[in-house]
Design a protein around this motif. Structure first.
Motif, PDB file in Angstrom:
ATOM      1  N   PHE A  23       0.844  -1.204   0.000  1.00 31.78           N
ATOM      2  CA  PHE A  23       0.000   0.000   0.000  1.00 31.78           C
ATOM      3  C   PHE A  23       0.878   1.253   0.000  1.00 31.78           C
ATOM      4  CE2 PHE A  23      -4.063  -1.973   2.086  1.00 31.78           C
ATOM      5  CZ  PHE A  23      -4.286  -2.722   0.952  1.00 31.78           C
ATOM      6  N   HIS A  24       1.971   1.207   0.743  1.00 30.98           N
ATOM      7  CA  HIS A  24       2.925   2.326   0.782  1.00 30.98           C
ATOM      8  C   HIS A  24       3.430   2.655  -0.630  1.00 30.98           C
ATOM      9  CE1 HIS A  24       6.627   4.521   1.898  1.00 30.98           C
ATOM     10  NE2 HIS A  24       7.274   3.657   1.139  1.00 30.98           N
ATOM     11  N   PHE A  25       3.754   1.633  -1.391  1.00 33.20           N
ATOM     12  CA  PHE A  25       4.230   1.846  -2.765  1.00 33.20           C
ATOM     13  C   PHE A  25       3.161   2.480  -3.646  1.00 33.20           C
ATOM     14  CE2 PHE A  25       7.027  -2.172  -2.303  1.00 33.20           C
ATOM     15  CZ  PHE A  25       8.124  -1.432  -1.901  1.00 33.20           C
ATOM     16  N   ASN A  26       1.907   2.125  -3.425  1.00 35.56           N
ATOM     17  CA  ASN A  26       0.859   2.427  -4.396  1.00 35.56           C
ATOM     18  C   ASN A  26      -0.186   3.452  -3.964  1.00 35.56           C
ATOM     19  OD1 ASN A  26       1.573   0.597  -6.617  1.00 35.56           O
ATOM     20  ND2 ASN A  26       1.319  -0.969  -5.052  1.00 35.56           N
ATOM     21  N   VAL A  27      -0.086   3.970  -2.756  1.00 39.12           N
ATOM     22  CA  VAL A  27      -1.089   4.946  -2.308  1.00 39.12           C
ATOM     23  C   VAL A  27      -1.018   6.205  -3.171  1.00 39.12           C
ATOM     24  CG1 VAL A  27       0.317   6.122  -0.530  1.00 39.12           C
ATOM     25  CG2 VAL A  27      -2.166   5.934  -0.244  1.00 39.12           C
ATOM     26  N   GLU A  28      -2.178   6.783  -3.442  1.00 44.31           N
ATOM     27  CA  GLU A  28      -2.266   8.005  -4.240  1.00 44.31           C
ATOM     28  C   GLU A  28      -3.291   8.941  -3.611  1.00 44.31           C
ATOM     29  OE1 GLU A  28      -1.497   6.527  -8.792  1.00 44.31           O
ATOM     30  OE2 GLU A  28      -3.496   6.149  -7.963  1.00 44.31           O
ATOM     31  N   TYR A  35       0.227  10.168   3.715  1.00 42.78           N
ATOM     32  CA  TYR A  35      -0.106   8.747   3.683  1.00 42.78           C
ATOM     33  C   TYR A  35       1.139   7.889   3.462  1.00 42.78           C
ATOM     34  CZ  TYR A  35      -5.121   9.888   3.248  1.00 42.78           C
ATOM     35  OH  TYR A  35      -6.393  10.336   3.454  1.00 42.78           O
ATOM     36  N   HIS A  36       1.970   8.310   2.531  1.00 40.14           N
ATOM     37  CA  HIS A  36       3.193   7.568   2.214  1.00 40.14           C
ATOM     38  C   HIS A  36       4.090   7.474   3.457  1.00 40.14           C
ATOM     39  CE1 HIS A  36       5.970   5.911  -0.744  1.00 40.14           C
ATOM     40  NE2 HIS A  36       6.923   6.703  -0.282  1.00 40.14           N
ATOM     41  N   GLN A  80      -3.764  -9.151  -0.254  1.00 39.40           N
ATOM     42  CA  GLN A  80      -4.465  -8.215  -1.136  1.00 39.40           C
ATOM     43  C   GLN A  80      -3.675  -8.126  -2.436  1.00 39.40           C
ATOM     44  OE1 GLN A  80      -6.714  -6.684  -2.899  1.00 39.40           O
ATOM     45  NE2 GLN A  80      -7.570  -5.702  -1.093  1.00 39.40           N
ATOM     46  N   ILE A  81      -4.287  -8.556  -3.515  1.00 39.27           N
ATOM     47  CA  ILE A  81      -3.594  -8.515  -4.808  1.00 39.27           C
ATOM     48  C   ILE A  81      -4.022  -7.330  -5.654  1.00 39.27           C
ATOM     49  CG2 ILE A  81      -3.112 -10.991  -4.840  1.00 39.27           C
ATOM     50  CD1 ILE A  81      -5.479 -11.277  -6.804  1.00 39.27           C
ATOM     51  N   LYS A  82      -5.088  -6.656  -5.239  1.00 41.00           N
ATOM     52  CA  LYS A  82      -5.551  -5.468  -5.964  1.00 41.00           C
ATOM     53  C   LYS A  82      -4.881  -4.224  -5.379  1.00 41.00           C
ATOM     54  CE  LYS A  82     -10.003  -7.516  -7.028  1.00 41.00           C
ATOM     55  NZ  LYS A  82     -11.454  -7.434  -6.839  1.00 41.00           N
ATOM     56  N   ILE A  83      -5.042  -3.118  -6.073  1.00 41.49           N
ATOM     57  CA  ILE A  83      -4.544  -1.838  -5.581  1.00 41.49           C
ATOM     58  C   ILE A  83      -5.752  -0.940  -5.334  1.00 41.49           C
ATOM     59  CG2 ILE A  83      -3.079   0.161  -6.066  1.00 41.49           C
ATOM     60  CD1 ILE A  83      -1.464  -1.713  -7.934  1.00 41.49           C
ATOM     61  N   PRO A  84      -6.275  -0.964  -4.105  1.00 43.84           N
ATOM     62  CA  PRO A  84      -7.464  -0.168  -3.807  1.00 43.84           C
ATOM     63  C   PRO A  84      -7.152   1.325  -3.725  1.00 43.84           C
ATOM     64  CG  PRO A  84      -6.828  -1.512  -1.902  1.00 43.84           C
ATOM     65  CD  PRO A  84      -5.844  -1.782  -2.982  1.00 43.84           C
ATOM     66  N   ARG A  85      -8.207   2.114  -3.771  1.00 43.33           N
ATOM     67  CA  ARG A  85      -8.061   3.553  -3.536  1.00 43.33           C
ATOM     68  C   ARG A  85      -7.593   3.762  -2.091  1.00 43.33           C
ATOM     69  NH1 ARG A  85     -13.195   5.734  -3.553  1.00 43.33           N
ATOM     70  NH2 ARG A  85     -14.022   3.641  -3.462  1.00 43.33           N
ATOM     71  N   ALA A  86      -7.017   4.924  -1.827  1.00 46.41           N
ATOM     72  CA  ALA A  86      -6.414   5.194  -0.515  1.00 46.41           C
ATOM     73  C   ALA A  86      -7.383   4.925   0.636  1.00 46.41           C
ATOM     74  CB  ALA A  86      -5.893   6.623  -0.449  1.00 46.41           C
ATOM     75  N   ILE A  87      -8.600   5.440   0.548  1.00 50.21           N
ATOM     76  CA  ILE A  87      -9.543   5.267   1.654  1.00 50.21           C
ATOM     77  C   ILE A  87      -9.832   3.799   1.907  1.00 50.21           C
ATOM     78  CG2 ILE A  87     -11.660   5.520   0.288  1.00 50.21           C
ATOM     79  CD1 ILE A  87     -11.080   7.005   3.776  1.00 50.21           C
ATOM     80  N   LEU A  88      -9.907   3.012   0.833  1.00 52.46           N
ATOM     81  CA  LEU A  88     -10.145   1.579   0.985  1.00 52.46           C
ATOM     82  C   LEU A  88      -8.933   0.871   1.573  1.00 52.46           C
ATOM     83  CD1 LEU A  88     -12.095   0.874  -2.336  1.00 52.46           C
ATOM     84  CD2 LEU A  88     -13.026   1.203  -0.025  1.00 52.46           C
ATOM     85  N   MET A  89      -7.733   1.358   1.248  1.00 50.72           N
ATOM     86  CA  MET A  89      -6.529   0.813   1.868  1.00 50.72           C
ATOM     87  C   MET A  89      -6.596   0.977   3.379  1.00 50.72           C
ATOM     88  SD  MET A  89      -3.407   2.213  -0.490  1.00 50.72           S
ATOM     89  CE  MET A  89      -3.134   1.676  -2.166  1.00 50.72           C
ATOM     90  N   ILE A 140      -7.511   8.817  10.468  1.00 51.51           N
ATOM     91  CA  ILE A 140      -7.423   8.997   9.028  1.00 51.51           C
ATOM     92  C   ILE A 140      -8.785   8.799   8.380  1.00 51.51           C
ATOM     93  CG2 ILE A 140      -6.521   7.972   6.879  1.00 51.51           C
ATOM     94  CD1 ILE A 140      -3.902   7.415   8.484  1.00 51.51           C
ATOM     95  N   LEU A 141      -9.551   7.819   8.871  1.00 53.57           N
ATOM     96  CA  LEU A 141     -10.834   7.476   8.278  1.00 53.57           C
ATOM     97  C   LEU A 141     -11.969   8.405   8.687  1.00 53.57           C
ATOM     98  CD1 LEU A 141     -10.563   3.614   8.681  1.00 53.57           C
ATOM     99  CD2 LEU A 141     -10.497   4.900   6.526  1.00 53.57           C
ATOM    100  N   LYS A 142     -11.766   9.166   9.734  1.00 54.19           N
ATOM    101  CA  LYS A 142     -12.835  10.028  10.247  1.00 54.19           C
ATOM    102  C   LYS A 142     -13.029  11.227   9.310  1.00 54.19           C
ATOM    103  CE  LYS A 142     -14.455  11.984  14.533  1.00 54.19           C
ATOM    104  NZ  LYS A 142     -14.163  12.137  15.954  1.00 54.19           N
ATOM    105  N   ASN A 143     -14.302  11.486   8.976  1.00 59.54           N
ATOM    106  CA  ASN A 143     -14.622  12.595   8.079  1.00 59.54           C
ATOM    107  C   ASN A 143     -14.918  13.878   8.837  1.00 59.54           C
ATOM    108  OD1 ASN A 143     -14.351  11.154   5.681  1.00 59.54           O
ATOM    109  ND2 ASN A 143     -16.415  10.338   5.866  1.00 59.54           N
ATOM    110  N   ASP A 144     -15.703  13.783   9.855  1.00 60.32           N
ATOM    111  CA  ASP A 144     -16.147  14.962  10.605  1.00 60.32           C
ATOM    112  C   ASP A 144     -16.008  14.722  12.092  1.00 60.32           C
ATOM    113  OD1 ASP A 144     -17.047  16.349   8.263  1.00 60.32           O
ATOM    114  OD2 ASP A 144     -18.859  15.104   8.288  1.00 60.32           O
ATOM    115  N   ARG A 145     -15.923  15.818  12.801  1.00 60.10           N
ATOM    116  CA  ARG A 145     -15.951  15.732  14.258  1.00 60.10           C
ATOM    117  C   ARG A 145     -17.394  15.642  14.708  1.00 60.10           C
ATOM    118  NH1 ARG A 145     -11.728  19.373  17.537  1.00 60.10           N
ATOM    119  NH2 ARG A 145     -11.486  17.569  18.840  1.00 60.10           N
ATOM    120  N   ALA A 146     -17.657  14.765  15.622  1.00 57.07           N
ATOM    121  CA  ALA A 146     -19.025  14.614  16.141  1.00 57.07           C
ATOM    122  C   ALA A 146     -19.285  15.617  17.233  1.00 57.07           C
ATOM    123  CB  ALA A 146     -19.225  13.200  16.655  1.00 57.07           C
TER     124      ALA A 146
END
Length: 146
Positions: A23-28, A35-36, A80-89, A140-146
């Motif tokens: 994931f480190h190699f492929n995060v975008e 993230y890297h 994991q053999i796929k390269i997911p989007r960053a959020i999915l990683m 990292i995954l949190k979008n908003d403050r509650a």
């Protein structure tokens, strides 16, 4: 048996390390530098545990597995053999990290029950590290403050 549990931990740790490093190699994305760097620190921490786990297996007079095939057989972490989007990683790493915490909790109980305090202490330290990783991944995954 503690040695068998540590073999599962070894295979799982190795698999988790490979996944994070991939994931480190492929995060975008727009947060690529952060993230890297985060993933580099994360995989370095996970990698640092491989040798001690292998050596603890040997202290229990058992042989340490040493092949990719055997690690894959032992691992509770899925490859994991796929390269997911960053959020999915990060979602996948959070789930995997939770699995590692569950595994470590069981091994801590086993080590304590077998009166292997040095191994129990090491596992307790790994639990602290994985709980910190969980906090960072949740942040990292949190979008908003509650």
């Amino acid at each position: 048996m503690l040695a068998d549990n540590l073999k599962i931990l070894l295979g799982s740790t190795f698999t988790f390390y490979v996944k994070i490093h991939g994931f480190h190699f492929n995060v975008e994305g727009s947060n690529f530098p952060q993230y890297h760097a985060f993933l580099a620190d994360f995989y370095a921490d996970i990698y640092s545990t491989i040798d001690p786990v292998g050596e603890y297996i040997r202290t229990l007079d058992s042989y340490t597995p040493g092949s990719l095939t055997r690690y894959a057989e032992l691992s509770v972490i899925q490859d994991q053999i796929k390269i997911p989007r960053a959020i999915l990683m990060f979602q996948e790493l959070y789930q995997d990290n939770s699995i590692m915490i569950e595994l470590l909790n069981g091994i801590f109980i086993s080590a304590t029950g077998e009166n292997k305090q040095g191994i129990a202490n090491f596992i307790a330290e790994r639990l602290d590290a994985h709980n910190k990783h969980a906090w960072m991944l949740r942040s990292i995954l949190k979008n908003d403050r509650a």
